[in-house]
Design a protein around this motif. Structure first.
Motif, PDB file in Angstrom:
ATOM      1  N   ILE A   1       0.964  -1.128   0.048  1.00 55.79           N
ATOM      2  CA  ILE A   1       0.002  -0.688  -0.196  1.00 55.79           C
ATOM      3  C   ILE A   1       1.010   1.476  -0.386  1.00 55.79           C
ATOM      4  N   GLY A   2       0.810   1.847  -0.528  1.00 48.29           N
ATOM      5  CA  GLY A   2       1.291   3.306  -1.295  1.00 48.29           C
ATOM      6  C   GLY A   2       2.427   3.223  -1.904  1.00 48.29           C
ATOM      7  N   MET A   3       2.508   1.819  -2.901  1.00 45.28           N
ATOM      8  CA  MET A   3       3.455   2.003  -3.868  1.00 45.28           C
ATOM      9  C   MET A   3       3.258   1.849  -5.454  1.00 45.28           C
ATOM     10  N   LEU A   4       4.007   2.129  -5.792  1.00 44.85           N
ATOM     11  CA  LEU A   4       3.154   1.740  -7.415  1.00 44.85           C
ATOM     12  C   LEU A   4       4.720   0.360  -7.489  1.00 44.85           C
ATOM     13  N   LYS A   5       3.575  -0.652  -8.676  1.00 45.34           N
ATOM     14  CA  LYS A   5       5.020  -0.794  -9.430  1.00 45.34           C
ATOM     15  C   LYS A   5       5.135  -1.136 -10.851  1.00 45.34           C
ATOM     16  N   LEU A   6       6.409  -1.306 -11.354  1.00 47.95           N
ATOM     17  CA  LEU A   6       6.740  -0.527 -12.665  1.00 47.95           C
ATOM     18  C   LEU A   6       7.345  -1.890 -13.340  1.00 47.95           C
ATOM     19  N   ASN A   7       6.727  -2.654 -14.327  1.00 45.46           N
ATOM     20  CA  ASN A   7       7.002  -4.100 -14.808  1.00 45.46           C
ATOM     21  C   ASN A   7       7.799  -3.724 -16.223  1.00 45.46           C
ATOM     22  N   VAL A   8       9.240  -4.221 -16.542  1.00 44.52           N
ATOM     23  CA  VAL A   8       9.604  -3.358 -17.495  1.00 44.52           C
ATOM     24  C   VAL A   8       9.852  -5.335 -18.408  1.00 44.52           C
ATOM     25  N   ASP A   9      10.370  -5.276 -19.893  1.00 41.69           N
ATOM     26  CA  ASP A   9      11.348  -6.279 -20.298  1.00 41.69           C
ATOM     27  C   ASP A   9      12.010  -4.939 -22.253  1.00 41.69           C
ATOM     28  N   GLY A  10      12.218  -6.226 -22.365  1.00 46.37           N
ATOM     29  CA  GLY A  10      13.395  -5.535 -23.791  1.00 46.37           C
ATOM     30  C   GLY A  10      12.749  -6.423 -24.734  1.00 46.37           C
ATOM     31  N   ALA A  11      13.369  -6.595 -25.691  1.00 41.78           N
ATOM     32  CA  ALA A  11      13.171  -7.371 -26.720  1.00 41.78           C
ATOM     33  C   ALA A  11      14.048  -7.170 -27.757  1.00 41.78           C
ATOM     34  N   PHE A  12      14.944  -8.079 -28.182  1.00 43.26           N
ATOM     35  CA  PHE A  12      15.637  -7.630 -28.942  1.00 43.26           C
ATOM     36  C   PHE A  12      15.942  -8.796 -30.511  1.00 43.26           C
ATOM     37  N   ARG A  13      16.606  -9.003 -31.690  1.00 42.07           N
ATOM     38  CA  ARG A  13      16.685  -9.999 -32.689  1.00 42.07           C
ATOM     39  C   ARG A  13      17.919  -9.031 -33.333  1.00 42.07           C
ATOM     40  N   GLU A  14      18.838 -10.777 -32.782  1.00 42.22           N
ATOM     41  CA  GLU A  14      20.168 -10.495 -33.458  1.00 42.22           C
ATOM     42  C   GLU A  14      20.563 -10.186 -35.120  1.00 42.22           C
TER      43      GLU A  14
ATOM     44  N   HIS B   1      21.301  -3.782 -24.077  1.00 39.90           N
ATOM     45  CA  HIS B   1      21.270  -2.945 -24.607  1.00 39.90           C
ATOM     46  C   HIS B   1      18.874  -1.951 -24.448  1.00 39.90           C
ATOM     47  N   MET B   2      18.759  -3.184 -25.055  1.00 38.33           N
ATOM     48  CA  MET B   2      17.248  -2.712 -24.955  1.00 38.33           C
ATOM     49  C   MET B   2      16.448  -3.011 -23.101  1.00 38.33           C
ATOM     50  N   GLU B   3      17.219  -3.965 -22.373  1.00 37.02           N
ATOM     51  CA  GLU B   3      16.286  -3.715 -21.221  1.00 37.02           C
ATOM     52  C   GLU B   3      16.328  -2.565 -20.653  1.00 37.02           C
ATOM     53  N   LEU B   4      18.132  -2.269 -20.091  1.00 40.25           N
ATOM     54  CA  LEU B   4      18.022  -1.090 -19.797  1.00 40.25           C
ATOM     55  C   LEU B   4      17.459   0.859 -20.447  1.00 40.25           C
ATOM     56  N   ILE B   5      17.315   0.240 -22.151  1.00 42.44           N
ATOM     57  CA  ILE B   5      16.240   2.053 -22.350  1.00 42.44           C
ATOM     58  C   ILE B   5      14.288   1.588 -21.897  1.00 42.44           C
ATOM     59  N   ALA B   6      14.557   0.000 -21.537  1.00 43.60           N
ATOM     60  CA  ALA B   6      13.291  -0.243 -20.923  1.00 43.60           C
ATOM     61  C   ALA B   6      13.255   0.184 -20.044  1.00 43.60           C
ATOM     62  N   CYS B   7      13.718   0.129 -19.242  1.00 47.15           N
ATOM     63  CA  CYS B   7      14.094   0.540 -17.952  1.00 47.15           C
ATOM     64  C   CYS B   7      13.450   2.235 -18.002  1.00 47.15           C
ATOM     65  N   VAL B   8      14.711   2.793 -18.265  1.00 45.17           N
ATOM     66  CA  VAL B   8      14.735   4.067 -18.597  1.00 45.17           C
ATOM     67  C   VAL B   8      13.460   4.991 -18.830  1.00 45.17           C
TER      68      VAL B   8
END
Length: 254
Positions: A94-107, A141-148
């Motif tokens: 209670i009093g917090m929010l949850k941020l779920n993130v993910d990245g996708a990458f095709r070599e 790279h994509m995981e971190l962009i998702a975080c940002v």
């Protein structure tokens, strides 16, 4: 790891390298041995004419191997027929929010996608976003962009107490430590940390299994397939993935 790297560099022979490794803690021993082994394998592959992999790719490989080895030591000791409990998405306190993130990458063509979803203490999605990056470097790279992108979205909403979850262990390590500051993604890591330090009262970054990150995973997949490079942001989530939010909520009451 950088301090250990310097110490190993100063060792005059193989015996001293082994002695130094044996004197370190188990975590650093594991990473150092995996890194040395993968470096040696990479050297041999390049000598045979194979394409050289980037340092980030080798770091990702070491990270996956380390997780697999740790999992071998944490296998359940229950009866062979006992059912393994499925991981589930959990509501934030209670009093917090949850941020779920993910990245996708095709070599094959370096195409990448990112996605995030912000959910409240009831489990309801209050905002989601996704997008495509046509020239991505690697999965991290994509995981971190998702975080940002997710962190920026929570900032725009005026949120200062957040739990960030990702199914990419290396993204969590990058946020919590300094091992990636000299990597290709080092600048992105630095910007992300500055954003977190400047805005948030509380932000914890946690690794979760894919089953706990299904909504963000699907958003990243949608982003990678988008024909438009402009990011997509919605209040809630799109109809095509709303069933995943409902699935998470149903799992919590089983």
């Amino acid at each position: 790891m950088e301090a250990l790297q310097l110490e190993l560099t100063n060792c005059s022979n193989a015996k001293k390298v082994v002695e130094k490794l044996l004197a370190t803690d188990d975590e650093q021993q594991l990473w150092a041995v995996l890194l040395l082994n993968n470096w040696w394998h990479e050297r041999n592959q390049v000598k045979e004419g194979e394409r050289r992999r980037s340092p980030d790719d080798i770091a990702l490989l070491c990270g996956r191997q380390a997780i697999e080895i740790k999992n071998l030591h944490s296998l359940p000791t229950a009866e062979p027929r006992a059912r393994t409990r499925k991981s589930k998405w959990e509501r934030p306190p209670i009093g917090m929010l949850k941020l779920n993130v993910d990245g996708a990458f095709r070599e094959s063509d370096k195409n990448g996608g990112w996605g995030y979803v912000i959910r409240d203490e009831s489990g309801d999605a209050i905002q989601s976003g996704s997008g495509r990056v046509p020239f991505a470097s690697n999965p991290l790279h994509m995981e971190l962009i998702a975080c940002v992108e997710g962190v920026k979205a929570t900032t725009a909403l005026g949120i200062s107490n957040v739990i960030l979850e990702t199914d990419a262990q290396q993204a969590v390590w990058a946020i919590q430590g300094d091992d990636f500051r000299l990597a290709v993604v080092g600048g992105l890591v630095h910007d992300l940390k500055d954003l977190i330090a400047e805005i948030f009262t509380t932000l914890s970054a946690n690794y979760v299994p894919r089953d706990c990150n299904k909504v963000a995973h699907e958003l990243a997949s949608l982003g990678s397939r988008s024909h438009d490079l402009a990011p997509s942001m919605l209040a809630g989530v799109s109809e095509c993935i709303s069933f995943l939010v409902s699935s998470d909520l149903a799992d919590m009451v089983e």
